[in-house]
Design an enzyme around this catalytic site. Sequence first.
Site, PDB file in Angstrom:
ATOM      1  N   GLN A  63      48.432  25.623  29.199  1.00 21.37           N
ATOM      2  CA  GLN A  63      48.444  24.267  29.754  1.00 21.37           C
ATOM      3  C   GLN A  63      47.032  23.874  30.141  1.00 21.37           C
ATOM      4  O   GLN A  63      46.364  24.586  30.892  1.00 21.37           O
ATOM      5  CB  GLN A  63      49.360  24.185  30.978  1.00 21.37           C
ATOM      6  CG  GLN A  63      49.450  22.768  31.550  1.00 21.37           C
ATOM      7  CD  GLN A  63      50.398  22.683  32.731  1.00 21.37           C
ATOM      8  OE1 GLN A  63      50.938  23.684  33.154  1.00 21.37           O
ATOM      9  NE2 GLN A  63      50.575  21.483  33.261  1.00 21.37           N
ATOM     10  N   GLU A 103      43.378  25.592  39.286  1.00 20.50           N
ATOM     11  CA  GLU A 103      42.427  26.599  39.760  1.00 20.50           C
ATOM     12  C   GLU A 103      42.862  28.013  39.376  1.00 20.50           C
ATOM     13  O   GLU A 103      42.037  28.853  39.026  1.00 20.50           O
ATOM     14  CB  GLU A 103      42.242  26.511  41.275  1.00 20.50           C
ATOM     15  CG  GLU A 103      41.171  27.471  41.786  1.00 20.50           C
ATOM     16  CD  GLU A 103      40.866  27.314  43.254  1.00 20.50           C
ATOM     17  OE1 GLU A 103      40.085  28.134  43.786  1.00 20.50           O
ATOM     18  OE2 GLU A 103      41.411  26.383  43.884  1.00 20.50           O
ATOM     19  N   ASN A 162      50.183  20.942  43.159  1.00 24.14           N
ATOM     20  CA  ASN A 162      50.538  22.185  43.829  1.00 24.14           C
ATOM     21  C   ASN A 162      51.886  22.094  44.516  1.00 24.14           C
ATOM     22  O   ASN A 162      52.655  23.060  44.543  1.00 24.14           O
ATOM     23  CB  ASN A 162      49.453  22.552  44.852  1.00 24.14           C
ATOM     24  CG  ASN A 162      48.258  23.243  44.208  1.00 24.14           C
ATOM     25  OD1 ASN A 162      48.346  24.376  43.789  1.00 24.14           O
ATOM     26  ND2 ASN A 162      47.147  22.529  44.120  1.00 24.14           N
ATOM     27  N   SER A 173      48.230  37.554  30.768  1.00 32.31           N
ATOM     28  CA  SER A 173      48.850  36.544  29.903  1.00 32.31           C
ATOM     29  C   SER A 173      47.787  35.725  29.177  1.00 32.31           C
ATOM     30  O   SER A 173      47.918  35.427  27.985  1.00 32.31           O
ATOM     31  CB  SER A 173      49.742  35.620  30.737  1.00 32.31           C
ATOM     32  OG  SER A 173      50.237  34.549  29.966  1.00 32.31           O
ATOM     33  N   ARG A 224      54.656  22.367  41.949  1.00 32.45           N
ATOM     34  CA  ARG A 224      54.803  23.741  41.469  1.00 32.45           C
ATOM     35  C   ARG A 224      55.211  24.695  42.583  1.00 32.45           C
ATOM     36  O   ARG A 224      55.451  25.869  42.342  1.00 32.45           O
ATOM     37  CB  ARG A 224      53.464  24.235  40.879  1.00 32.45           C
ATOM     38  CG  ARG A 224      53.041  23.524  39.622  1.00 32.45           C
ATOM     39  CD  ARG A 224      51.643  23.955  39.210  1.00 32.45           C
ATOM     40  NE  ARG A 224      51.227  23.303  37.991  1.00 32.45           N
ATOM     41  CZ  ARG A 224      51.499  23.758  36.766  1.00 32.45           C
ATOM     42  NH1 ARG A 224      52.163  24.883  36.622  1.00 32.45           N
ATOM     43  NH2 ARG A 224      51.096  23.103  35.701  1.00 32.45           N
TER      44      ARG A 224
END
Length: 307
Positions: A67, A85, A119, A59, A122
């Site tokens: 982002q 990361e 994290n 991608s 998400r």
Amino acid sequence: MPKKSDQAYKGRANSDVLSGNDEAENSLAHSIPIDSITLPPSQPRRYFDEAAMQSLVESVKTDGILQPLLVRPVEEGKYELVAGERRLRAAKAAGLTEVPAIVRELTERQALQLALVENLQREDLNPVEETEGILQLLSHELESSPEEVVRLLYRMLNDLQRGTDNVISQPEGEAVSRVFADLGRMSWESFISNRLSLLKLQADILDALRQGRIEYTKARALAKVKDEEARKSLLETAIAEELSLTQIKERVAPLRTGVREEKPEENLKAQIKAVLTKANKSKAWSDPKKRNRLQKILAELESLLAD
């Protein structure tokens, strides 16, 4: 744990650190050399799914980094990664030399909390990484080692169960409560009861849990099997056949004691020995009827053994 002054735990709430306007900040992102970004010494996330990473790399090759990363300046022209990361790794794998990034002045503690929260939001962390990340955050807040933090948490839980507030009302206890309130993820009591035990799991169970191959409720059930060979076999079966928690518990039940199953003859010998021990202590010998019956049973046993 050394006692710290109230001042050590004071400071502005973390809500302002986490409440930045994403759209406004994204407009301030600019490209920085990828080799000027270093990873922090402690990162909440440690495991990266290879298939998902490869998909992200493809991608990035097609569309670039959509982002911006979040970094903090550590010295002139050098930055430490705070969040992103996976994107940084993908950018390196895709051969990029620059990445879009937002630069923010953050303390080490603020950076760690932002990395952890990002994290968690998400849902990128597995339960073990989440547990270790929260312990890291508490360590920074309390200026103590993770081991000292764990001991403090258990003392707080003991105080709560005893109906006292010896530790809970102290600066350390207030700091712990504030961290969990800021995270908004779970209470410190729930963290102790449901998460700290994960760090005591056997290595094979921990590895599977880190890799997302099994849920933590199933991992805890499997950990009750102490025999290493039996546990590893059941772990692989549970993963391959996608066993439910109920199915795992049913298979764990006969294995969880970790005691070798006795052979039928060994079990019978143990029963006979127990009966003889009981007979020697019995008052049946003074009762004529019981004594006569015992003599008949003994005669039958002798006859059986003679055959």
